[in-house]
Motif scaffolding. Structure first.
Motif, PDB file in Angstrom:
ATOM      1  N   UNK A 260     158.494  82.677  26.136  1.00  0.00           N
ATOM      2  CA  UNK A 260     157.091  83.052  26.333  1.00  0.00           C
ATOM      3  C   UNK A 260     156.225  82.927  25.236  1.00  0.00           C
ATOM      4  N   UNK A 261     155.056  83.021  25.424  1.00  0.00           N
ATOM      5  CA  UNK A 261     153.934  82.797  24.216  1.00  0.00           C
ATOM      6  C   UNK A 261     154.360  83.506  22.744  1.00  0.00           C
ATOM      7  N   UNK A 262     154.795  84.633  22.939  1.00  0.00           N
ATOM      8  CA  UNK A 262     155.318  85.280  21.533  1.00  0.00           C
ATOM      9  C   UNK A 262     156.497  84.698  20.852  1.00  0.00           C
ATOM     10  N   UNK A 263     157.456  84.043  21.860  1.00  0.00           N
ATOM     11  CA  UNK A 263     158.487  83.321  21.351  1.00  0.00           C
ATOM     12  C   UNK A 263     158.112  82.100  20.564  1.00  0.00           C
ATOM     13  N   UNK A 264     157.097  81.348  21.110  1.00  0.00           N
ATOM     14  CA  UNK A 264     156.299  80.080  20.936  1.00  0.00           C
ATOM     15  C   UNK A 264     155.697  80.371  19.365  1.00  0.00           C
ATOM     16  N   UNK A 265     154.953  81.599  19.252  1.00  0.00           N
ATOM     17  CA  UNK A 265     154.478  81.862  17.921  1.00  0.00           C
ATOM     18  C   UNK A 265     155.492  82.399  17.115  1.00  0.00           C
ATOM     19  N   UNK A 266     156.397  82.813  17.223  1.00  0.00           N
ATOM     20  CA  UNK A 266     157.565  83.126  16.277  1.00  0.00           C
ATOM     21  C   UNK A 266     157.840  81.871  15.615  1.00  0.00           C
ATOM     22  N   UNK A 267     158.216  80.918  16.441  1.00  0.00           N
ATOM     23  CA  UNK A 267     158.792  79.677  15.758  1.00  0.00           C
ATOM     24  C   UNK A 267     157.592  78.761  15.261  1.00  0.00           C
ATOM     25  N   UNK A 268     156.538  79.183  15.464  1.00  0.00           N
ATOM     26  CA  UNK A 268     155.232  78.428  14.639  1.00  0.00           C
ATOM     27  C   UNK A 268     155.221  79.144  13.569  1.00  0.00           C
ATOM     28  N   UNK A 292     152.225  83.090  40.292  1.00  0.00           N
ATOM     29  CA  UNK A 292     152.529  84.497  40.400  1.00  0.00           C
ATOM     30  C   UNK A 292     151.115  85.113  39.939  1.00  0.00           C
ATOM     31  N   UNK A 293     150.160  84.126  39.714  1.00  0.00           N
ATOM     32  CA  UNK A 293     148.829  84.726  39.306  1.00  0.00           C
ATOM     33  C   UNK A 293     148.794  85.580  38.084  1.00  0.00           C
ATOM     34  N   UNK A 294     149.473  85.147  37.063  1.00  0.00           N
ATOM     35  CA  UNK A 294     149.669  86.011  35.707  1.00  0.00           C
ATOM     36  C   UNK A 294     149.338  85.118  34.692  1.00  0.00           C
ATOM     37  N   UNK A 295     148.554  85.784  33.513  1.00  0.00           N
ATOM     38  CA  UNK A 295     148.394  85.181  32.518  1.00  0.00           C
ATOM     39  C   UNK A 295     149.290  85.917  31.384  1.00  0.00           C
ATOM     40  N   UNK A 296     150.111  85.392  30.483  1.00  0.00           N
ATOM     41  CA  UNK A 296     150.817  85.776  29.573  1.00  0.00           C
ATOM     42  C   UNK A 296     150.574  85.269  28.146  1.00  0.00           C
ATOM     43  N   UNK A 297     150.248  86.198  27.109  1.00  0.00           N
ATOM     44  CA  UNK A 297     149.649  85.856  25.977  1.00  0.00           C
ATOM     45  C   UNK A 297     150.037  86.645  24.710  1.00  0.00           C
ATOM     46  N   UNK A 298     149.938  85.952  23.478  1.00  0.00           N
ATOM     47  CA  UNK A 298     150.239  86.543  22.148  1.00  0.00           C
ATOM     48  C   UNK A 298     149.338  86.072  21.312  1.00  0.00           C
ATOM     49  N   UNK A 299     148.856  86.676  20.262  1.00  0.00           N
ATOM     50  CA  UNK A 299     147.810  86.044  19.224  1.00  0.00           C
ATOM     51  C   UNK A 299     148.324  86.549  17.843  1.00  0.00           C
ATOM     52  N   UNK A 300     148.345  85.495  17.027  1.00  0.00           N
ATOM     53  CA  UNK A 300     148.435  85.610  15.616  1.00  0.00           C
ATOM     54  C   UNK A 300     147.324  85.651  14.752  1.00  0.00           C
ATOM     55  N   UNK A 301     146.620  86.761  14.709  1.00  0.00           N
ATOM     56  CA  UNK A 301     145.254  87.008  14.129  1.00  0.00           C
ATOM     57  C   UNK A 301     143.996  86.226  14.631  1.00  0.00           C
TER      58      UNK A 301
END
Length: 409
Positions: A260-268, A292-301
């Motif tokens: 998911x996006x959180x794990x992608x930002x963890x790696x970044x 599924x018509x869903x947006x999953x998101x994560x933000x780093x500042x």
């Protein structure tokens, strides 16, 4: 132990240099003790009076144009909102104790604006350095001293201007190279099946260096999904463009294999720890699942993405916000959130150049963005992106780079 508050009024009074505060009408609002001593005028005789009523043209120097020069400098500050340094001025100040007796003074004035929240000049700080003793120590006197020192200052100013021009030319060349590099590293606009996306990048106007704003769109493994991201690197020029390219590529690769996006930002974030120049970089990434018509998101500042629903409702995706990429010495899992949408909704990602303005709360810029998206929600992504930029960026261009991605899931 809490730090004691600073009495700035006492600091102002104790400044060794002569300082006066003038209103936009060029009336004395306040003066410090050094100004009272240097001019020989009691404080009460200055406050509330127009500066040129107190200090008329020097009567002993036929060629003097002090009032003219000072007025021109003060008007430049009011018109531009920028600091203005004056050439050396000779003032013959009348002795308060002996009417008709004049003392020769040489002053080096600088005028600086104090801006109100709306950007207008609220006060002018009129600072004067008394250089009379310096003139006398060099064995110069009368009009000769003024002319020689003014010529010297003029020569120095010309030399600095020539140096500044050369620096501008070098920076302009660097900016051009950085823009080409940045354009080459950013993905082009694309058509994702029957889903449409528009991307825009606008460099800051008037800045000597391009910044490190970036965006990315990537096809994800498993199902009908894409990843959409934007980010911002602190700094300017080729270095920032290079860091931007590294972070964008790393996030693009991580997104393809992350859960998911959180794990992608963890790696970044872990990668940012070993990249010089990635300090305080921000990023936000969204995974759009069209099945599924869903947006999953994560933000780093980073400022929150906007989901514009088909009924005109504006939703800021701000339930998974964390510090910038390299903010923690020991990275930990980042938050993640999801929201549903119906076909016809619009997802908008952007960098802070779109919403942030000097002397303005960021919430004002967010409201401005939400209003523009709601009013133009029927537009396709391409015209919507152009309209948002036209309405939100200042007429003369923004002082920060702006990246914008508009996706119609």
């Amino acid at each position: 132990m809490a730090q004691a508050s600073i009495d700035y009024e006492a600091v102002y009074r104790a400044l060794p240099g002569m300082v006066a505060l003038l209103t936009p009408d060029l009336v004395f609002a306040d003066v410090n003790e050094a100004y009272v001593r240097g001019t020989g005028r009691p404080r009460a005789s200055l406050l509330g009076r127009h500066v040129f009523d107190v200090f008329p043209e020097s009567v002993n120097v036929r060629e003097a144009k002090n009032s003219h020069h000072l007025r021109a400098s003060l008007l430049r500050v009011l018109a531009t909102g920028e600091r203005d340094a004056m050439a050396l001025q000779r003032y013959d100040v009348e002795t308060p104790e002996h009417s008709g007796q004049w003392q020769e003074h040489y002053w080096s004035p600088v005028n600086s604006p104090v801006l109100a929240p709306d950007g207008r000049v609220r006060l002018i700080v009129h600072r004067i350095e008394e250089v009379t003793e310096f003139v006398r120590a060099r064995g110069l006197g009368g009009d000769t001293a003024g002319r020689l020192l003014e010529a010297e200052l003029y020569t120095r100013a010309r030399e600095l201007q020539e140096l500044n021009n050369r620096l501008r030319e070098a920076h302009a060349r660097e900016r051009e190279v950085a823009l080409v590099l940045q354009k080459a590293m950013l993905p082009a606009r694309r058509q994702m099946g029957h889903h449409r996306a528009a991307v825009r990048y606008r460099p800051a106007v008037g800045a000597l260096n391009v910044c490190g704003d970036w965006y990315d769109l990537v096809d994800l493994v498993g199902g009908h999904r894409i990843g959409v991201s934007v980010g911002d690197v602190v700094g300017h020029g080729l270095e920032a463009a290079g860091v931007m390219g590294q972070l964008r590529s790393a996030l693009s690769a991580a997104s393809r294999v992350a859960d998911g996006p959180a794990q992608a930002l963890d790696v970044l974030g872990r990668y940012a720890h070993v990249v010089d120049g990635a300090e305080s970089a921000t990023a936000v990434t969204t995974f759009i699942d069209f099945d599924r018509h869903v947006v999953t998101y994560s933000s780093a500042g980073h400022p929150p993405p906007v989901l514009l629903h088909q009924d005109g409702r504006v939703e800021f995706l701000d339930r998974a916000t964390d510090p910038p990429l390299d903010a923690r010495p020991d990275p930990r899992p980042r938050p993640q959130a999801s929201t549903a949408f119906v076909p016809g909704a619009t997802l908008v990602l952007y960098t802070d150049g779109l919403i942030e303005r000097r002397h303005e709360d960021i919430d004002t810029g967010l409201r401005r963005l939400a209003d523009a998206l709601c009013r133009h929600r029927t537009l396709d992504p391409e015209p919507l992106a152009d309209t948002v930029l036209r309405e939100l960026l200042p007429p003369g261009g923004a002082t920060d780079d702006t990246a914008l991605v508009v996706v119609r899931p």
